[in-house]
Motif scaffolding. Structure first.
Motif, PDB file in Angstrom:
ATOM      1  N   ALA A 194      22.557 -67.790  51.612  1.00  0.00           N
ATOM      2  CA  ALA A 194      21.439 -67.189  52.347  1.00  0.00           C
ATOM      3  C   ALA A 194      20.101 -67.610  51.750  1.00  0.00           C
ATOM      4  CB  ALA A 194      21.567 -65.666  52.339  1.00  0.00           C
ATOM      5  N   VAL A 195      20.008 -67.606  50.427  1.00  0.00           N
ATOM      6  CA  VAL A 195      18.773 -67.999  49.746  1.00  0.00           C
ATOM      7  C   VAL A 195      18.483 -69.479  49.979  1.00  0.00           C
ATOM      8  CG1 VAL A 195      17.671 -68.308  47.493  1.00  0.00           C
ATOM      9  CG2 VAL A 195      18.936 -66.207  47.989  1.00  0.00           C
ATOM     10  N   LEU A 196      19.502 -70.311  49.859  1.00  0.00           N
ATOM     11  CA  LEU A 196      19.322 -71.746  50.071  1.00  0.00           C
ATOM     12  C   LEU A 196      18.857 -72.040  51.479  1.00  0.00           C
ATOM     13  CD1 LEU A 196      19.642 -74.651  49.055  1.00  0.00           C
ATOM     14  CD2 LEU A 196      22.042 -74.559  49.794  1.00  0.00           C
ATOM     15  N   ARG A 197      19.420 -71.350  52.439  1.00  0.00           N
ATOM     16  CA  ARG A 197      19.099 -71.577  53.843  1.00  0.00           C
ATOM     17  C   ARG A 197      17.633 -71.288  54.127  1.00  0.00           C
ATOM     18  NH1 ARG A 197      23.765 -69.087  56.185  1.00  0.00           N
ATOM     19  NH2 ARG A 197      22.658 -67.125  55.849  1.00  0.00           N
TER      20      ARG A 197
ATOM     21  N   GLY B  74       6.117 -59.671  56.749  1.00  0.00           N
ATOM     22  CA  GLY B  74       6.342 -60.990  56.162  1.00  0.00           C
ATOM     23  C   GLY B  74       5.076 -61.824  56.132  1.00  0.00           C
ATOM     24  N   ALA B  75       4.301 -61.777  57.218  1.00  0.00           N
ATOM     25  CA  ALA B  75       3.071 -62.567  57.293  1.00  0.00           C
ATOM     26  C   ALA B  75       2.024 -62.074  56.305  1.00  0.00           C
ATOM     27  CB  ALA B  75       2.518 -62.515  58.713  1.00  0.00           C
ATOM     28  N   ALA B  76       2.038 -60.778  56.016  1.00  0.00           N
ATOM     29  CA  ALA B  76       1.047 -60.211  55.100  1.00  0.00           C
ATOM     30  C   ALA B  76       1.215 -60.725  53.675  1.00  0.00           C
ATOM     31  CB  ALA B  76       1.132 -58.685  55.121  1.00  0.00           C
ATOM     32  N   LEU B  77       2.439 -61.103  53.310  1.00  0.00           N
ATOM     33  CA  LEU B  77       2.689 -61.541  51.935  1.00  0.00           C
ATOM     34  C   LEU B  77       1.890 -62.793  51.561  1.00  0.00           C
ATOM     35  CD1 LEU B  77       6.535 -60.842  51.726  1.00  0.00           C
ATOM     36  CD2 LEU B  77       4.675 -59.525  50.701  1.00  0.00           C
ATOM     37  N   PRO B  78       1.980 -63.894  52.302  1.00  0.00           N
ATOM     38  CA  PRO B  78       1.141 -65.042  51.945  1.00  0.00           C
ATOM     39  C   PRO B  78      -0.341 -64.819  52.253  1.00  0.00           C
ATOM     40  CG  PRO B  78       2.380 -65.514  53.936  1.00  0.00           C
ATOM     41  CD  PRO B  78       2.915 -64.229  53.402  1.00  0.00           C
TER      42      PRO B  78
ATOM     43  N   LEU C 209       7.838 -69.361  49.023  1.00  0.00           N
ATOM     44  CA  LEU C 209       9.233 -69.718  48.745  1.00  0.00           C
ATOM     45  C   LEU C 209       9.914 -68.615  47.937  1.00  0.00           C
ATOM     46  CD1 LEU C 209       9.030 -73.545  47.940  1.00  0.00           C
ATOM     47  CD2 LEU C 209       9.940 -72.434  49.992  1.00  0.00           C
ATOM     48  N   LEU C 210       9.164 -68.015  47.008  1.00  0.00           N
ATOM     49  CA  LEU C 210       9.711 -66.893  46.254  1.00  0.00           C
ATOM     50  C   LEU C 210       9.981 -65.703  47.176  1.00  0.00           C
ATOM     51  CD1 LEU C 210      10.461 -65.485  43.599  1.00  0.00           C
ATOM     52  CD2 LEU C 210       8.029 -64.920  43.312  1.00  0.00           C
ATOM     53  N   PHE C 211       9.035 -65.431  48.085  1.00  0.00           N
ATOM     54  CA  PHE C 211       9.222 -64.341  49.047  1.00  0.00           C
ATOM     55  C   PHE C 211      10.453 -64.597  49.914  1.00  0.00           C
ATOM     56  CE2 PHE C 211       4.328 -63.957  48.991  1.00  0.00           C
ATOM     57  CZ  PHE C 211       4.390 -63.167  47.852  1.00  0.00           C
ATOM     58  N   LEU C 212      10.623 -65.845  50.344  1.00  0.00           N
ATOM     59  CA  LEU C 212      11.771 -66.192  51.182  1.00  0.00           C
ATOM     60  C   LEU C 212      13.085 -66.013  50.430  1.00  0.00           C
ATOM     61  CD1 LEU C 212      10.425 -69.374  53.012  1.00  0.00           C
ATOM     62  CD2 LEU C 212      10.972 -67.172  54.065  1.00  0.00           C
ATOM     63  N   ALA C 213      13.074 -66.392  49.156  1.00  0.00           N
ATOM     64  CA  ALA C 213      14.282 -66.235  48.348  1.00  0.00           C
ATOM     65  C   ALA C 213      14.651 -64.756  48.226  1.00  0.00           C
ATOM     66  CB  ALA C 213      14.076 -66.852  46.969  1.00  0.00           C
ATOM     67  N   ILE C 214      13.645 -63.914  47.994  1.00  0.00           N
ATOM     68  CA  ILE C 214      13.886 -62.467  47.904  1.00  0.00           C
ATOM     69  C   ILE C 214      14.407 -61.940  49.235  1.00  0.00           C
ATOM     70  CG2 ILE C 214      12.792 -60.220  47.586  1.00  0.00           C
ATOM     71  CD1 ILE C 214      10.829 -61.611  45.657  1.00  0.00           C
ATOM     72  N   LEU C 215      13.814 -62.419  50.341  1.00  0.00           N
ATOM     73  CA  LEU C 215      14.267 -62.009  51.672  1.00  0.00           C
ATOM     74  C   LEU C 215      15.717 -62.422  51.899  1.00  0.00           C
ATOM     75  CD1 LEU C 215      13.631 -60.856  54.482  1.00  0.00           C
ATOM     76  CD2 LEU C 215      12.888 -63.158  55.149  1.00  0.00           C
ATOM     77  N   GLY C 216      16.056 -63.621  51.427  1.00  0.00           N
ATOM     78  CA  GLY C 216      17.436 -64.083  51.563  1.00  0.00           C
ATOM     79  C   GLY C 216      18.410 -63.188  50.830  1.00  0.00           C
TER      80      GLY C 216
ATOM     81  N   GLY D 163      12.346 -61.626  61.955  1.00  0.00           N
ATOM     82  CA  GLY D 163      10.908 -61.392  62.015  1.00  0.00           C
ATOM     83  C   GLY D 163      10.221 -61.640  60.690  1.00  0.00           C
ATOM     84  N   ALA D 164      10.781 -61.117  59.598  1.00  0.00           N
ATOM     85  CA  ALA D 164      10.174 -61.311  58.280  1.00  0.00           C
ATOM     86  C   ALA D 164      10.181 -62.787  57.887  1.00  0.00           C
ATOM     87  CB  ALA D 164      10.921 -60.484  57.237  1.00  0.00           C
ATOM     88  N   ASN D 165      11.292 -63.460  58.137  1.00  0.00           N
ATOM     89  CA  ASN D 165      11.378 -64.889  57.818  1.00  0.00           C
ATOM     90  C   ASN D 165      10.341 -65.682  58.598  1.00  0.00           C
ATOM     91  OD1 ASN D 165      13.212 -67.242  56.677  1.00  0.00           O
ATOM     92  ND2 ASN D 165      12.810 -67.713  58.810  1.00  0.00           N
ATOM     93  N   ASP D 166      10.240 -65.407  59.879  1.00  0.00           N
ATOM     94  CA  ASP D 166       9.277 -66.124  60.719  1.00  0.00           C
ATOM     95  C   ASP D 166       7.855 -65.805  60.293  1.00  0.00           C
ATOM     96  OD1 ASP D 166       8.534 -67.838  62.709  1.00  0.00           O
ATOM     97  OD2 ASP D 166       8.656 -66.367  64.325  1.00  0.00           O
TER      98      ASP D 166
END
Length: 232
Positions: free
Chosen positions: A205-208, A159-163, A184-191, A23-26
């Motif tokens: 996980a971060v790369l993915r 997740g959507a609130a961040l951007p 991209l930074l948020f996604l890396a942290i999520l990974g 959910g957060a990633n999406d």
């Protein structure tokens, strides 16, 4: 005297963990991509913000509904298997006993020990033994549709609130770049969080998540830029 040690496993949290990470990633990817695409088209900042908020609400509801329906279907299948196994234990106890013995023999036990283990487990809770060892159903892995739906909706919104919070802070041509870079930074942290929570390798996980996030945002920004140029 040897000290007992506790083992921390992650299998009991796999349901909500999967739903939350997904959910957060999406939420990050879809909302950031939407903002980047609309911003690249040259739309007014207020309209971009409204679009992002609408995307957050629609996405969270969609994730909740999708998870609930999907996991409920899994739960229905589990209930059908449990009912079938219960009936077979009542009508064909010897066949079920032989089936369980065969399972333990395939795992390396000799016939005599497999029989003893089977008889002991079936004397205690035959249904539980068959569900676990024959079907792989355990309480930790059982379907929880409401939990999955809530976790997906809440994590998507977060997740959507961040951007989305970046839209009022930046405007003009730089908005798409700022949102994309920050996302991209948020996604890396999520990974990193997902990998640590699931005891998985962090680097992969971060790369993915960053690779596919960058791909999605680049594609939507390109489309937005193309349509914005065409309309202009």
């Amino acid at each position: 005297m040897a000290r007992l040690h506790s083992e921390a496993h992650v299998v009991d949290r796999i349901g909500w963990l999967r739903a939350s990470i997904l959910g957060a990633n999406d939420g990050i990817v879809s909302t950031a991509s939407l903002i980047a695409g609309v911003a690249a088209a040259g739309v007014a900042q207020h309209s971009i913000l409204v679009t992002g908020i609408a995307g957050l609400v629609a996405g969270a509801m969609s994730m909740a509904a999708g998870e609930y329906v999907s996991v409920s279907s899994q739960g229905d299948a589990e209930k059908a298997d449990i009912a079938r196994e219960r009936t077979e234990l009542e009508t064909q106890p010897e066949s079920e006993r032989e089936e369980l013995i065969g399972i333990y023999e395939k795992r390396g036990l000799d016939r005599d020990l497999a029989e003893k283990v089977t008889d002991k487990l079936m004397a205690g809770n035959a249904l539980e033994a068959h569900l676990r060892d024959e079907l792989g159903l355990t309480s930790e892995m059982s379907a929880r549709p409401v939990q999955a739906a809530v976790a997906s909706a809440a994590s998507f919104a977060a997740g959507a609130a961040l951007p989305l919070v970046l839209v009022p802070m930046f405007g003009g041509p730089s908005l798409a770049w700022v949102v994309s870079g920050a996302s991209l930074l948020f996604l890396a942290i999520l990974g990193v969080i997902g990998a640590r929570a699931g005891s998985a390798p962090v680097g992969m996980a971060v790369l993915r998540v960053t690779f596919w996030g960058a791909f999605a945002m680049a594609a939507t920004a390109a489309i937005g830029s193309l349509f914005g140029t065409t309309v202009g």
